[in-house]
Write a protein that holds these residues in place. Structure first.
Motif, PDB file in Angstrom:
ATOM      1  N   THR A  35       0.828  -1.210   0.000  1.00 20.11           N
ATOM      2  CA  THR A  35       0.000   0.000   0.000  1.00 20.11           C
ATOM      3  C   THR A  35       0.860   1.257   0.000  1.00 20.11           C
ATOM      4  O   THR A  35       0.528   2.249  -0.651  1.00 20.11           O
ATOM      5  CB  THR A  35      -0.944   0.013   1.213  1.00 20.11           C
ATOM      6  OG1 THR A  35      -0.178  -0.135   2.424  1.00 20.11           O
ATOM      7  CG2 THR A  35      -1.948  -1.135   1.125  1.00 20.11           C
ATOM      8  N   TYR A  36       1.963   1.220   0.709  1.00 17.98           N
ATOM      9  CA  TYR A  36       2.892   2.360   0.727  1.00 17.98           C
ATOM     10  C   TYR A  36       3.476   2.595  -0.664  1.00 17.98           C
ATOM     11  O   TYR A  36       3.526   3.731  -1.156  1.00 17.98           O
ATOM     12  CB  TYR A  36       4.008   2.098   1.736  1.00 17.98           C
ATOM     13  CG  TYR A  36       5.004   3.232   1.856  1.00 17.98           C
ATOM     14  CD1 TYR A  36       4.708   4.377   2.594  1.00 17.98           C
ATOM     15  CD2 TYR A  36       6.256   3.148   1.238  1.00 17.98           C
ATOM     16  CE1 TYR A  36       5.619   5.418   2.716  1.00 17.98           C
ATOM     17  CE2 TYR A  36       7.172   4.180   1.353  1.00 17.98           C
ATOM     18  CZ  TYR A  36       6.853   5.305   2.087  1.00 17.98           C
ATOM     19  OH  TYR A  36       7.762   6.327   2.195  1.00 17.98           O
ATOM     20  N   ASP A  37       3.905   1.520  -1.301  1.00 19.41           N
ATOM     21  CA  ASP A  37       4.537   1.631  -2.617  1.00 19.41           C
ATOM     22  C   ASP A  37       3.556   2.126  -3.676  1.00 19.41           C
ATOM     23  O   ASP A  37       3.913   2.986  -4.500  1.00 19.41           O
ATOM     24  CB  ASP A  37       5.111   0.277  -3.040  1.00 19.41           C
ATOM     25  CG  ASP A  37       6.269  -0.165  -2.160  1.00 19.41           C
ATOM     26  OD1 ASP A  37       6.890   0.708  -1.527  1.00 19.41           O
ATOM     27  OD2 ASP A  37       6.539  -1.377  -2.106  1.00 19.41           O
ATOM     28  N   PHE A  38       2.332   1.598  -3.664  1.00 17.33           N
ATOM     29  CA  PHE A  38       1.391   2.026  -4.688  1.00 17.33           C
ATOM     30  C   PHE A  38       0.899   3.450  -4.445  1.00 17.33           C
ATOM     31  O   PHE A  38       0.557   4.154  -5.396  1.00 17.33           O
ATOM     32  CB  PHE A  38       0.234   1.028  -4.801  1.00 17.33           C
ATOM     33  CG  PHE A  38       0.479   0.016  -5.883  1.00 17.33           C
ATOM     34  CD1 PHE A  38      -0.140   0.121  -7.109  1.00 17.33           C
ATOM     35  CD2 PHE A  38       1.393  -1.011  -5.681  1.00 17.33           C
ATOM     36  CE1 PHE A  38       0.113  -0.793  -8.114  1.00 17.33           C
ATOM     37  CE2 PHE A  38       1.661  -1.927  -6.681  1.00 17.33           C
ATOM     38  CZ  PHE A  38       1.018  -1.824  -7.911  1.00 17.33           C
ATOM     39  N   GLY A  39       0.890   3.861  -3.208  1.00 13.96           N
ATOM     40  CA  GLY A  39       0.633   5.270  -2.947  1.00 13.96           C
ATOM     41  C   GLY A  39       1.714   6.144  -3.560  1.00 13.96           C
ATOM     42  O   GLY A  39       1.440   7.201  -4.136  1.00 13.96           O
ATOM     43  N   ASN A  40       2.967   5.680  -3.474  1.00  9.31           N
ATOM     44  CA  ASN A  40       4.072   6.427  -4.057  1.00  9.31           C
ATOM     45  C   ASN A  40       4.055   6.408  -5.575  1.00  9.31           C
ATOM     46  O   ASN A  40       4.533   7.353  -6.221  1.00  9.31           O
ATOM     47  CB  ASN A  40       5.408   5.870  -3.548  1.00  9.31           C
ATOM     48  CG  ASN A  40       5.663   6.224  -2.101  1.00  9.31           C
ATOM     49  OD1 ASN A  40       5.218   7.264  -1.625  1.00  9.31           O
ATOM     50  ND2 ASN A  40       6.370   5.352  -1.388  1.00  9.31           N
ATOM     51  N   VAL A 115       9.605  -7.162 -11.509  1.00 10.56           N
ATOM     52  CA  VAL A 115      10.675  -6.558 -10.709  1.00 10.56           C
ATOM     53  C   VAL A 115      10.126  -6.128  -9.348  1.00 10.56           C
ATOM     54  O   VAL A 115      10.721  -6.420  -8.298  1.00 10.56           O
ATOM     55  CB  VAL A 115      11.291  -5.346 -11.441  1.00 10.56           C
ATOM     56  CG1 VAL A 115      12.261  -4.599 -10.522  1.00 10.56           C
ATOM     57  CG2 VAL A 115      12.003  -5.788 -12.710  1.00 10.56           C
ATOM     58  N   TYR A 116       8.986  -5.445  -9.366  1.00  2.85           N
ATOM     59  CA  TYR A 116       8.417  -4.982  -8.107  1.00  2.85           C
ATOM     60  C   TYR A 116       8.016  -6.141  -7.200  1.00  2.85           C
ATOM     61  O   TYR A 116       8.299  -6.129  -5.996  1.00  2.85           O
ATOM     62  CB  TYR A 116       7.205  -4.085  -8.351  1.00  2.85           C
ATOM     63  CG  TYR A 116       6.509  -3.743  -7.052  1.00  2.85           C
ATOM     64  CD1 TYR A 116       7.093  -2.848  -6.158  1.00  2.85           C
ATOM     65  CD2 TYR A 116       5.322  -4.377  -6.678  1.00  2.85           C
ATOM     66  CE1 TYR A 116       6.516  -2.579  -4.923  1.00  2.85           C
ATOM     67  CE2 TYR A 116       4.730  -4.111  -5.456  1.00  2.85           C
ATOM     68  CZ  TYR A 116       5.326  -3.215  -4.582  1.00  2.85           C
ATOM     69  OH  TYR A 116       4.762  -2.960  -3.363  1.00  2.85           O
ATOM     70  N   LEU A 117       7.347  -7.142  -7.761  1.00  2.00           N
ATOM     71  CA  LEU A 117       6.889  -8.266  -6.944  1.00  2.00           C
ATOM     72  C   LEU A 117       8.056  -9.053  -6.351  1.00  2.00           C
ATOM     73  O   LEU A 117       7.944  -9.602  -5.252  1.00  2.00           O
ATOM     74  CB  LEU A 117       5.992  -9.185  -7.776  1.00  2.00           C
ATOM     75  CG  LEU A 117       4.628  -8.600  -8.152  1.00  2.00           C
ATOM     76  CD1 LEU A 117       3.874  -9.557  -9.074  1.00  2.00           C
ATOM     77  CD2 LEU A 117       3.798  -8.301  -6.900  1.00  2.00           C
ATOM     78  N   THR A 118       9.172  -9.105  -7.086  1.00  7.99           N
ATOM     79  CA  THR A 118      10.367  -9.753  -6.538  1.00  7.99           C
ATOM     80  C   THR A 118      10.860  -8.994  -5.312  1.00  7.99           C
ATOM     81  O   THR A 118      11.180  -9.585  -4.272  1.00  7.99           O
ATOM     82  CB  THR A 118      11.486  -9.827  -7.589  1.00  7.99           C
ATOM     83  OG1 THR A 118      11.032 -10.571  -8.717  1.00  7.99           O
ATOM     84  CG2 THR A 118      12.732 -10.498  -7.009  1.00  7.99           C
ATOM     85  N   GLY A 119      10.909  -7.668  -5.421  1.00 10.14           N
ATOM     86  CA  GLY A 119      11.325  -6.854  -4.286  1.00 10.14           C
ATOM     87  C   GLY A 119      10.377  -6.965  -3.108  1.00 10.14           C
ATOM     88  O   GLY A 119      10.802  -6.997  -1.951  1.00 10.14           O
ATOM     89  N   ARG A 128      12.075  -2.855  -4.436  1.00  7.57           N
ATOM     90  CA  ARG A 128      10.729  -2.275  -4.419  1.00  7.57           C
ATOM     91  C   ARG A 128      10.757  -0.880  -5.012  1.00  7.57           C
ATOM     92  O   ARG A 128       9.912  -0.525  -5.836  1.00  7.57           O
ATOM     93  CB  ARG A 128      10.187  -2.220  -2.988  1.00  7.57           C
ATOM     94  CG  ARG A 128       9.755  -3.544  -2.412  1.00  7.57           C
ATOM     95  CD  ARG A 128       9.482  -3.458  -0.921  1.00  7.57           C
ATOM     96  NE  ARG A 128       8.733  -2.269  -0.575  1.00  7.57           N
ATOM     97  CZ  ARG A 128       8.992  -1.504   0.497  1.00  7.57           C
ATOM     98  NH1 ARG A 128       9.996  -1.801   1.317  1.00  7.57           N
ATOM     99  NH2 ARG A 128       8.256  -0.440   0.742  1.00  7.57           N
ATOM    100  N   ARG A 129      11.723  -0.091  -4.595  1.00 15.67           N
ATOM    101  CA  ARG A 129      11.829   1.272  -5.122  1.00 15.67           C
ATOM    102  C   ARG A 129      12.060   1.251  -6.633  1.00 15.67           C
ATOM    103  O   ARG A 129      11.487   2.057  -7.361  1.00 15.67           O
ATOM    104  CB  ARG A 129      12.970   2.022  -4.434  1.00 15.67           C
ATOM    105  CG  ARG A 129      13.223   3.366  -5.106  1.00 15.67           C
ATOM    106  CD  ARG A 129      14.287   4.177  -4.432  1.00 15.67           C
ATOM    107  NE  ARG A 129      14.587   5.338  -5.262  1.00 15.67           N
ATOM    108  CZ  ARG A 129      15.095   6.470  -4.805  1.00 15.67           C
ATOM    109  NH1 ARG A 129      15.361   6.604  -3.528  1.00 15.67           N
ATOM    110  NH2 ARG A 129      15.345   7.469  -5.626  1.00 15.67           N
ATOM    111  N   THR A 130      12.898   0.342  -7.099  1.00 15.24           N
ATOM    112  CA  THR A 130      13.136   0.231  -8.538  1.00 15.24           C
ATOM    113  C   THR A 130      11.845  -0.097  -9.275  1.00 15.24           C
ATOM    114  O   THR A 130      11.539   0.483 -10.320  1.00 15.24           O
ATOM    115  CB  THR A 130      14.192  -0.851  -8.831  1.00 15.24           C
ATOM    116  OG1 THR A 130      15.413  -0.523  -8.169  1.00 15.24           O
ATOM    117  CG2 THR A 130      14.440  -0.975 -10.326  1.00 15.24           C
ATOM    118  N   GLY A 131      11.068  -1.039  -8.718  1.00 12.81           N
ATOM    119  CA  GLY A 131       9.788  -1.386  -9.329  1.00 12.81           C
ATOM    120  C   GLY A 131       8.830  -0.213  -9.336  1.00 12.81           C
ATOM    121  O   GLY A 131       8.134   0.028 -10.325  1.00 12.81           O
ATOM    122  N   VAL A 132       8.783   0.530  -8.239  1.00 14.13           N
ATOM    123  CA  VAL A 132       7.923   1.714  -8.165  1.00 14.13           C
ATOM    124  C   VAL A 132       8.344   2.736  -9.211  1.00 14.13           C
ATOM    125  O   VAL A 132       7.505   3.328  -9.907  1.00 14.13           O
ATOM    126  CB  VAL A 132       7.980   2.329  -6.748  1.00 14.13           C
ATOM    127  CG1 VAL A 132       7.323   3.712  -6.734  1.00 14.13           C
ATOM    128  CG2 VAL A 132       7.285   1.418  -5.755  1.00 14.13           C
TER     129      VAL A 132
END
Length: 279
Positions: A35-40, A115-119, A128-132
């Motif tokens: 939720t934090y990542d998708f908000g970003n 990439v994101y799901l791996t993180g 995660r940041r790279t995926g975002v």
């Protein structure tokens, strides 16, 4: 399909090996991270659209140089298009297939999502940041180019019309969706975002070289003019840099802190027109 799977597996295994050297954080649950990542992602897209409101003189100068460079390339669109379309059959089919598949929206989100799901599964902040960054940049630049190409309505080379033919504001269908190139934008947002992971100029150069194939493929396929592709690359770089700046305030993991960044400059000289990256 096999090529897509192999490409995804290579990318994931490569990033996984990189992640072994990065500290992970197990305090938050994966749902909280998600939720934090998708908000970003959504906030990053919004941030990129509002940046022109905060540009200083140097940013406006860069935008002016980009527009001027695109205008110069517009002059040579026809001969460059004729040349690339003429060499299409000389390009290996595997390279042509790669150029089309990697730049398509569905495959782009398949790769960036992986990439994101791996993180997320590893609870690895850098991945995660790279995926975002990948997802937000593709979303921001992708939506922008869809609006612009529909509003401008420039005819594609394969339409048989001249480079000066326009049917603006959604009047001509897909044959009039040439400016700018969506494949170039998606491929180069990925390349620029991934290249940020590395300090070595040789690795960066290799990533950009591979990322440029989908952009160049639009020329030999007759789908875009050179100026369409060049502007797409510029939009990619501007978008990734903007969103990455926003993410600096949202994540503790930074890319290559203290390392020298690439300086992008437009290069105009006798017989030379292009974008130069200085390491």
């Amino acid at each position: 399909m096999i090529k897509k799977i192999l490409l995804g597996c290579f990318l994931l295994s490569f990033l996984f090996s990189e992640s072994q050297h990065i500290k992970t954080d197990f305090e938050d649950s994966r749902w909280q991270m998600f939720t934090y990542d998708f908000g970003n992602i959504f906030k990053g897209v919004g941030y990129s659209y509002t940046r022109p409101l905060h540009w200083k003189s140097n940013q406006w100068a860069t935008a002016g140089y980009t527009i001027a460079g695109t205008g110069l390339l517009y002059v040579v669109d026809k001969p460059v298009s004729d040349y690339f379309v003429g060499i299409k059959e000389d390009v290996p089919y595997g390279v042509r297939d790669y150029g089309f598949n990697v730049g398509s929206p569905s495959n782009n989100y398949l790769i960036t999502g992986a990439v994101y799901l791996t993180g997320l599964s590893l609870k690895n902040e850098k991945l995660r940041r790279t995926g975002v960054l990948l997802i937000a940049s593709a979303t921001s630049a992708g939506f922008f180019q869809q609006v612009v190409k529909s509003a401008v309505g420039r005819a594609r080379p394969l339409s048989g019309k001249s480079k000066d033919t326009f049917r603006p504001f959604w009047g001509g269908g897909k044959d009039y969706h040439s400016f700018p190139s969506g494949h170039a934008i998606l491929a180069m947002t990925n390349a620029h975002a991934i290249a940020k992971q590395f300090k070595s100029p040789w690795i960066k150069t290799g990533i950009y070289a591979v990322g440029s194939i989908p952009a160049i493929s639009r020329l030999w396929e007759g789908k875009h003019w050179l100026s369409d592709v060049a502007l797409g690359v510029a939009i990619s770089i501007f978008t990734v840099e903007s969103i990455d700046k926003y993410l600096d305030s949202r994540y503790s993991q930074k890319y290559n802190e203290g390392s020298k960044k690439i300086s992008w400059n437009l290069n105009f000289a006798p017989g030379q027109i292009g974008v130069v990256g200085r390491f």
